[in-house]
Design a protein around this motif. Structure first.
Motif, short mmCIF file in Angstrom:
data_model
loop_
_atom_site.label_atom_id
_atom_site.label_comp_id
_atom_site.label_asym_id
_atom_site.label_seq_id
_atom_site.Cartn_x
_atom_site.Cartn_y
_atom_site.Cartn_z
N ILE A 111 0.91 -1.21 0.13
CA ILE A 111 -0.15 0.01 -0.09
C ILE A 111 0.92 1.31 0.06
O ILE A 111 0.62 2.27 -0.71
CB ILE A 111 -0.83 -0.12 1.38
N HIS A 112 1.76 1.31 0.65
CA HIS A 112 2.60 2.42 1.11
C HIS A 112 3.50 2.54 -0.35
O HIS A 112 3.73 3.74 -0.81
CB HIS A 112 3.68 2.18 2.02
N ASP A 113 3.86 1.51 -0.92
CA ASP A 113 4.59 1.68 -2.34
C ASP A 113 3.47 1.97 -3.33
O ASP A 113 4.15 2.90 -4.24
CB ASP A 113 5.15 -0.01 -2.90
N LEU A 122 -3.74 13.53 4.15
CA LEU A 122 -2.91 12.20 3.89
C LEU A 122 -1.53 12.50 4.14
O LEU A 122 -0.79 11.49 4.70
CB LEU A 122 -3.05 11.92 2.31
N GLY A 123 -1.11 13.36 3.80
CA GLY A 123 0.35 13.84 4.17
C GLY A 123 0.62 13.82 5.68
O GLY A 123 1.65 13.36 6.03
N SER A 124 -0.26 14.47 6.32
CA SER A 124 -0.07 14.55 7.66
C SER A 124 -0.10 13.10 8.54
O SER A 124 0.69 12.84 9.29
CB SER A 124 -1.41 15.62 8.19
N ILE A 125 -1.05 12.30 7.93
CA ILE A 125 -1.39 10.94 8.50
C ILE A 125 -0.10 10.04 8.35
O ILE A 125 0.41 9.52 9.31
CB ILE A 125 -2.72 10.33 7.66
N LEU A 126 0.43 10.28 6.91
CA LEU A 126 1.59 9.23 6.69
C LEU A 126 2.86 9.80 7.57
O LEU A 126 3.61 8.98 8.30
CB LEU A 126 1.95 9.54 5.26
N ASP A 167 -4.90 4.37 10.94
CA ASP A 167 -4.22 5.16 9.95
C ASP A 167 -4.43 4.60 8.59
O ASP A 167 -4.59 5.61 7.82
CB ASP A 167 -2.71 4.96 10.46
N HIS A 168 -4.40 3.44 8.28
CA HIS A 168 -4.51 2.87 7.00
C HIS A 168 -6.14 3.02 6.59
O HIS A 168 -6.23 3.48 5.19
CB HIS A 168 -4.36 1.40 6.72
N GLU A 169 -6.89 2.96 7.57
CA GLU A 169 -8.31 3.23 7.01
C GLU A 169 -8.67 4.80 6.65
O GLU A 169 -9.36 5.12 5.71
CB GLU A 169 -9.35 3.06 8.21
N ALA A 170 -7.66 5.57 7.33
CA ALA A 170 -7.91 6.99 7.14
C ALA A 170 -7.21 7.43 6.01
O ALA A 170 -7.57 8.27 5.08
CB ALA A 170 -7.33 7.85 8.34
N MET A 171 -6.03 6.85 5.49
CA MET A 171 -5.32 6.85 4.43
C MET A 171 -6.28 6.45 3.30
O MET A 171 -6.51 7.35 2.26
CB MET A 171 -4.00 5.86 4.26
N ILE A 172 -7.17 5.58 3.26
CA ILE A 172 -7.92 5.20 2.15
C ILE A 172 -9.21 6.45 1.93
O ILE A 172 -9.36 6.80 0.73
CB ILE A 172 -8.78 3.92 2.43
#
Length: 224
Positions: free
Chosen positions: A135-137, A195-199, A179-184
């Motif tokens: 996912i990160h990739d 998204l930048g802040s979450i990462l 965190d990943h749920e929020a990324m989606i």
């Protein structure tokens, strides 16, 4: 063990040693057993030493003049500095990804997320990490910035072993999944700033957990 093909000697040797370090078969601070690895891989010392040079450039091993090589120790300072830079890179990747990502790419990342969640629910940590990294990739790829991707990859090699050694408490695992749920959600909304802040915060969580898990050595200078 399957012998390495001639055409990819040092590259394949580097990949195998990298995996051995990440999976804890070669521990931090220990010497690389060159003779033993040559026998296992079915190669001579020359490609093995070329492989060690590659790993040294990635920050995974340290070359010792006339004494071979050893696995680099993970110190708090090293991880803090590495995560600080990686956090900035991942934050930027999220901002750019939301600008350039296609609907098909978002759908692919959602599919990876669902697979990761299935492994999370079954507490299957290694496949969970595999899909997590994919996912990160994928987000990094969607940034459309090759220099960013290459710089991030070179740093990521240094700290990959942390994920295998980290004690995944329920509290940390729940936070990582949240965190990943929020990324989606951010990708769907094309909210690059969030998204930048979450990462960036996601990486700070990893550093805290690594410290609590005892996988970081105290900063010190070893004498040999």
């Amino acid at each position: 063990m399957i012998k390495i093909q001639q055409s990819t000697l040092y590259g394949e040797a580097a990949a195998r040693i990298r995996d051995m370090i990440n999976e804890g078969q070669l521990l931090p601070g220990t010497r690389i057993p060159e003779k033993k690895l040559c026998e296992q891989f079915g190669i001579s010392r020359t490609p093995l030493r070329e492989a060690l040079k590659v790993l040294a450039s990635e920050g995974m091993v340290e070359l010792l003049p006339n004494r071979g090589a050893r696995v680099v120790r993970l110190t708090r300072q090293m991880l803090e500095e590495t995560y600080s830079v990686m956090g900035a890179l991942e934050g930027l990747s999220g901002e750019l990804a939301c600008r350039y990502i296609s609907e098909a790419e978002v759908a692919d990342i959602q599919a990876l997320h669902y697979q990761m969640m299935a492994h999370y629910k079954r507490r299957e940590i290694r496949p969970y990490f595999e899909f997590n990294q994919r996912i990160h990739d994928a987000i990094m790829l969607a940034s459309r910035n090759e220099v960013l991707r290459e710089t991030h990859a070179s740093l990521n090699y240094r700290i990959q072993r942390v994920r295998y050694a980290t004690n995944m408490t329920d509290e940390y695992w729940k936070q990582a999944v949240a965190d990943h749920e929020a990324m989606i959600d951010c990708l769907l909304a094309r909210d690059g700033e969030r998204l930048g802040s979450i990462l960036r915060e996601h990486l700070r969580h990893k550093l805290v957990v690594a410290a609590a898990s005892g996988v970081i050595d105290d900063d010190r200078v070893d004498s040999y």
